[in-house]
Design a protein around this motif. Structure first.
Motif, mmCIF file in Angstrom:
data_model
loop_
_atom_site.group_PDB
_atom_site.id
_atom_site.type_symbol
_atom_site.label_atom_id
_atom_site.label_comp_id
_atom_site.label_asym_id
_atom_site.label_seq_id
_atom_site.Cartn_x
_atom_site.Cartn_y
_atom_site.Cartn_z
ATOM 1 N N GLU A 142 12.921 62.634 25.806
ATOM 2 C CA GLU A 142 13.965 61.792 25.225
ATOM 3 C C GLU A 142 15.192 61.739 26.116
ATOM 4 O O GLU A 142 15.857 60.689 26.229
ATOM 5 N N ASP A 143 15.509 62.860 26.782
ATOM 6 C CA ASP A 143 16.637 62.872 27.721
ATOM 7 C C ASP A 143 16.354 61.981 28.927
ATOM 8 O O ASP A 143 17.243 61.274 29.415
ATOM 9 N N VAL A 144 15.137 62.022 29.419
ATOM 10 C CA VAL A 144 14.760 61.218 30.586
ATOM 11 C C VAL A 144 14.887 59.736 30.260
ATOM 12 O O VAL A 144 15.464 58.956 31.037
ATOM 13 N N TYR A 145 14.384 59.327 29.102
ATOM 14 C CA TYR A 145 14.463 57.915 28.721
ATOM 15 C C TYR A 145 15.908 57.481 28.489
ATOM 16 O O TYR A 145 16.283 56.345 28.825
ATOM 17 N N LYS A 146 16.725 58.364 27.935
ATOM 18 C CA LYS A 146 18.146 58.041 27.740
ATOM 19 C C LYS A 146 18.828 57.818 29.090
ATOM 20 O O LYS A 146 19.646 56.904 29.241
ATOM 21 N N PHE A 147 18.494 58.655 30.060
ATOM 22 C CA PHE A 147 19.071 58.501 31.396
ATOM 23 C C PHE A 147 18.643 57.172 32.012
ATOM 24 O O PHE A 147 19.465 56.438 32.582
ATOM 25 N N ILE A 148 17.377 56.847 31.902
ATOM 26 C CA ILE A 148 16.869 55.590 32.459
ATOM 27 C C ILE A 148 17.594 54.400 31.842
ATOM 28 O O ILE A 148 18.038 53.480 32.550
#
Length: 231
Positions: free
Chosen positions: A55-61
């Motif tokens: 979820e953190d990775v997708y938020k960053f993207i």
């Protein structure tokens, strides 16, 4: 302005690469974990992102996509090492290391693909441990072997675009991580390396610079190891 992402870009090699890109005129988004990063740098933004969490990775993207319509350089640098013996590793250890080094970077390459212009650069930080197995960090070596394979397989996906995909494969580097090693262990590593020392961060950054500047270098694993295991 050109835009770049550098994962793990607030210290060590990642910070070195980020500063090199800034000097080349890029605006850099960097991921990091740990204590808050408060240093102010022009054309640089550190975004706290736990790459063990999807979820953190997708938020960053999504954050990067909200700031720019094109990403001209993606540096997949973040990695994670949990030092245990083969039989001591738990599933959660293996999963965390694979998630940071491999899965999160695969997701970034896939999700950023539509906004990567022709002639861009994708770079990975590999490791000598992905080429020369090391007795105490089996899982880390496997993650870096997978990084090397991801790099080579992505070349086909960008065929004909002028976008290049390469991996820098450092040996041991004078990063804050390595400075924690006991002196006796450092000396043992020096003896295995023909140059008899660790690389400086700038020496590794130069390899990244080479891949950015040379449009014909593609699908390469660039070893920068000082002659490791030369004996």
């Amino acid at each position: 302005m050109k835009y770049a992402v550098v994962t793990g870009g607030t210290s060590g090699m990642g910070m070195g690469v980020a500063k090199m890109l800034i000097a080349k005129g890029y605006y850099v988004f960097a991921t990091y974990v740990g204590s808050e990063f408060t240093e102010k740098i022009d054309n640089y933004e550190a975004v706290k992102t736990d790459q063990t969490k999807r979820e953190d990775v997708y938020k960053f993207i999504e954050y990067v996509k909200s700031k720019t319509e094109h990403l001209d350089c993606l540096v997949c640098n973040a990695g994670m090492s949990i030092r245990k013996s083969f039989t001591e590793y738990e599933d959660k250890d293996w999963d965390a290391m694979m998630e940071v080094a491999v899965n999160s970077h695969y997701i970034m390459c896939r999700e950023f693909f539509p906004i990567i212009p022709n002639g861009s650069r994708i770079l990975f930080t590999g490791s000598q441990m992905g080429l020369s197995p090391h007795g105490t960090v089996l899982a880390y070596g496997v993650t870096k072997s997978a990084v090397h394979a991801l790099c080579k397989n992505l070349v086909k996906e960008f065929e004909g675009t002028g976008t290049t995909v390469n991996a820098i494969v450092p040996g041991f580097v004078e990063t804050p991580w390595q400075k924690e090693k006991p002196e006796e262990i450092k000396q043992n590593i020096y003896k295995k390396t023909a140059i008899h020392r660790f690389a400086t961060i700038e020496e590794i950054v130069d390899a990244f610079r080479f891949c950015i500047d040379n449009p014909f270098v593609n699908g390469s694993l660039i070893e920068v190891n000082g002659g490791y295991s030369y004996k």
